[in-house]
Design a protein around this motif. Structure first.
Motif, PDB file in Angstrom:
ATOM      1  N   ALA A  50       0.833  -1.197   0.000  1.00 33.97           N
ATOM      2  CA  ALA A  50       0.000   0.000   0.000  1.00 33.97           C
ATOM      3  C   ALA A  50       0.872   1.255   0.000  1.00 33.97           C
ATOM      4  N   ALA A  51       0.402   2.291  -0.669  1.00 35.41           N
ATOM      5  CA  ALA A  51       1.120   3.566  -0.691  1.00 35.41           C
ATOM      6  C   ALA A  51       1.231   4.116   0.725  1.00 35.41           C
ATOM      7  N   GLY A  52       2.411   4.576   1.077  1.00 32.85           N
ATOM      8  CA  GLY A  52       2.623   5.173   2.382  1.00 32.85           C
ATOM      9  C   GLY A  52       2.877   4.182   3.506  1.00 32.85           C
ATOM     10  N   VAL A  53       2.867   2.869   3.217  1.00 30.12           N
ATOM     11  CA  VAL A  53       3.109   1.839   4.231  1.00 30.12           C
ATOM     12  C   VAL A  53       4.518   1.280   4.027  1.00 30.12           C
ATOM     13  N   SER A  54       5.223   1.049   5.122  1.00 31.00           N
ATOM     14  CA  SER A  54       6.579   0.522   5.057  1.00 31.00           C
ATOM     15  C   SER A  54       6.768  -0.567   6.109  1.00 31.00           C
ATOM     16  N   ALA A  55       7.522  -1.609   5.752  1.00 30.95           N
ATOM     17  CA  ALA A  55       7.809  -2.696   6.694  1.00 30.95           C
ATOM     18  C   ALA A  55       9.244  -3.166   6.494  1.00 30.95           C
ATOM     19  N   ASN A  56       9.925  -3.470   7.590  1.00 31.47           N
ATOM     20  CA  ASN A  56      11.275  -4.027   7.509  1.00 31.47           C
ATOM     21  C   ASN A  56      11.231  -5.448   6.965  1.00 31.47           C
ATOM     22  N   MET A  57      12.152  -5.769   6.075  1.00 33.03           N
ATOM     23  CA  MET A  57      12.365  -7.131   5.607  1.00 33.03           C
ATOM     24  C   MET A  57      13.573  -7.654   6.382  1.00 33.03           C
ATOM     25  N   GLY A  69      16.223  -5.127   4.116  1.00 31.16           N
ATOM     26  CA  GLY A  69      15.636  -4.194   3.161  1.00 31.16           C
ATOM     27  C   GLY A  69      14.275  -3.752   3.664  1.00 31.16           C
ATOM     28  N   TRP A  70      13.515  -3.127   2.776  1.00 35.36           N
ATOM     29  CA  TRP A  70      12.201  -2.615   3.140  1.00 35.36           C
ATOM     30  C   TRP A  70      11.189  -2.954   2.063  1.00 35.36           C
ATOM     31  N   ALA A  71       9.977  -3.208   2.500  1.00 33.19           N
ATOM     32  CA  ALA A  71       8.835  -3.353   1.597  1.00 33.19           C
ATOM     33  C   ALA A  71       7.992  -2.099   1.827  1.00 33.19           C
ATOM     34  N   ASP A  72       7.912  -1.256   0.815  1.00 33.12           N
ATOM     35  CA  ASP A  72       7.193  -0.006   1.029  1.00 33.12           C
ATOM     36  C   ASP A  72       6.636   0.592  -0.261  1.00 33.12           C
ATOM     37  N   ASN A  73       5.779   1.558  -0.084  1.00 34.68           N
ATOM     38  CA  ASN A  73       5.264   2.446  -1.108  1.00 34.68           C
ATOM     39  C   ASN A  73       5.045   1.826  -2.492  1.00 34.68           C
ATOM     40  N   ARG A  74       4.119   0.901  -2.545  1.00 36.03           N
ATOM     41  CA  ARG A  74       3.700   0.264  -3.799  1.00 36.03           C
ATOM     42  C   ARG A  74       4.732  -0.695  -4.400  1.00 36.03           C
ATOM     43  N   ASP A  75       5.671  -1.190  -3.599  1.00 35.43           N
ATOM     44  CA  ASP A  75       6.606  -2.208  -4.087  1.00 35.43           C
ATOM     45  C   ASP A  75       5.824  -3.443  -4.513  1.00 35.43           C
ATOM     46  N   SER A  76       6.318  -4.144  -5.527  1.00 32.93           N
ATOM     47  CA  SER A  76       5.725  -5.401  -5.971  1.00 32.93           C
ATOM     48  C   SER A  76       6.379  -6.535  -5.185  1.00 32.93           C
ATOM     49  N   LEU A  77       5.557  -7.291  -4.438  1.00 33.57           N
ATOM     50  CA  LEU A  77       6.052  -8.332  -3.541  1.00 33.57           C
ATOM     51  C   LEU A  77       5.589  -9.712  -3.989  1.00 33.57           C
ATOM     52  N   ASP A  78       6.515 -10.640  -4.093  1.00 33.21           N
ATOM     53  CA  ASP A  78       6.241 -12.026  -4.483  1.00 33.21           C
ATOM     54  C   ASP A  78       6.321 -12.889  -3.222  1.00 33.21           C
ATOM     55  N   TYR A  79       5.155 -13.352  -2.729  1.00 31.39           N
ATOM     56  CA  TYR A  79       5.107 -14.177  -1.523  1.00 31.39           C
ATOM     57  C   TYR A  79       5.641 -15.576  -1.811  1.00 31.39           C
ATOM     58  N   TYR A  80       6.440 -16.112  -0.869  1.00 32.98           N
ATOM     59  CA  TYR A  80       6.970 -17.464  -0.983  1.00 32.98           C
ATOM     60  C   TYR A  80       6.246 -18.428  -0.031  1.00 32.98           C
ATOM     61  N   CYS A  81       6.227 -18.119   1.281  1.00 27.10           N
ATOM     62  CA  CYS A  81       5.587 -18.968   2.279  1.00 27.10           C
ATOM     63  C   CYS A  81       5.601 -18.245   3.616  1.00 27.10           C
ATOM     64  N   TYR A  82       4.903 -18.818   4.618  1.00 25.45           N
ATOM     65  CA  TYR A  82       4.898 -18.211   5.948  1.00 25.45           C
ATOM     66  C   TYR A  82       5.305 -19.233   7.007  1.00 25.45           C
ATOM     67  N   THR A  83       5.727 -18.713   8.148  1.00 28.91           N
ATOM     68  CA  THR A  83       6.006 -19.514   9.340  1.00 28.91           C
ATOM     69  C   THR A  83       5.630 -18.681  10.558  1.00 28.91           C
ATOM     70  N   TRP A  84       5.859 -19.227  11.737  1.00 30.59           N
ATOM     71  CA  TRP A  84       5.490 -18.558  12.986  1.00 30.59           C
ATOM     72  C   TRP A  84       6.739 -18.095  13.725  1.00 30.59           C
ATOM     73  N   ASP A  99      13.061  -3.948  -5.788  1.00 27.49           N
ATOM     74  CA  ASP A  99      14.477  -3.653  -5.516  1.00 27.49           C
ATOM     75  C   ASP A  99      15.364  -4.903  -5.450  1.00 27.49           C
ATOM     76  N   GLY A 100      14.799  -6.099  -5.675  1.00 32.74           N
ATOM     77  CA  GLY A 100      15.596  -7.322  -5.755  1.00 32.74           C
ATOM     78  C   GLY A 100      16.023  -7.916  -4.422  1.00 32.74           C
ATOM     79  N   THR A 101      15.365  -7.543  -3.318  1.00 37.17           N
ATOM     80  CA  THR A 101      15.749  -8.093  -2.011  1.00 37.17           C
ATOM     81  C   THR A 101      14.780  -9.194  -1.568  1.00 37.17           C
ATOM     82  N   TYR A 102      15.288 -10.091  -0.723  1.00 44.30           N
ATOM     83  CA  TYR A 102      14.514 -11.168  -0.118  1.00 44.30           C
ATOM     84  C   TYR A 102      14.503 -10.951   1.384  1.00 44.30           C
ATOM     85  N   GLY A 103      13.413 -11.345   2.056  1.00 48.38           N
ATOM     86  CA  GLY A 103      13.391 -11.254   3.504  1.00 48.38           C
ATOM     87  C   GLY A 103      12.065 -11.663   4.104  1.00 48.38           C
ATOM     88  N   TRP A 104      12.023 -11.663   5.441  1.00 54.35           N
ATOM     89  CA  TRP A 104      10.847 -12.020   6.220  1.00 54.35           C
ATOM     90  C   TRP A 104      10.148 -10.755   6.701  1.00 54.35           C
TER      91      TRP A 104
END
Length: 121
Positions: A50-57, A69-84, A99-104
């Motif tokens: 979402a525009a204006g939203v940012s999250a640490n990867m 890295g960061w997931a923010d401001n309309r970045d295109s994100l490719d989900y892989y899987c989730y864990t707890w 931006d070519g980064t991977y992260g949780w």
């Protein structure tokens, strides 16, 4: 609905036995991605942050793991899987196509509450 599926998967960690005893098994809540661990690509979901939203990867499913890295401001994100994590919060491993980064990223910060495919750990 996606949150309910994840909560149902978490609840499977405790089984009721007909004798009235409760048997605890190693459920999803005890599993997490340690710092440096990646997740398998099990999900084909691509979303836009979402525009204006940012999250640490992060390098693992914990705020104690380093920021990659960061997931923010309309970045295109490719989900892989989730864990707890250790507190039973779900985290998604993803690829940031912008931006070519991977992260949780903690699922509460992601569109659609993150991936719907469990990593298996």
């Amino acid at each position: 609905m996606r949150r309910r599926v994840k909560l149902a998967a978490l609840a499977v960690g405790v089984l009721a036995v007909p004798t009235g005893l409760v048997v605890s098994t190693a459920g999803a809540a005890s599993a997490n991605a340690s710092c440096g661990r990646t997740g398998p690509n099990l999900d084909n979901t691509v979303v836009s942050m979402a525009a204006g939203v940012s999250a640490n990867m992060r390098s693992g499913s914990s705020t104690s793991c380093g920021v990659k890295g960061w997931a923010d401001n309309r970045d295109s994100l490719d989900y892989y899987c989730y864990t707890w994590d250790a507190n039973s919060a779900s985290w998604t491993y993803l690829y940031n196509r912008s931006d070519g980064t991977y992260g949780w990223v903690k699922d509460s910060l992601l569109p659609n509450n993150g991936s719907t495919k469990h990593c298996g750990f």
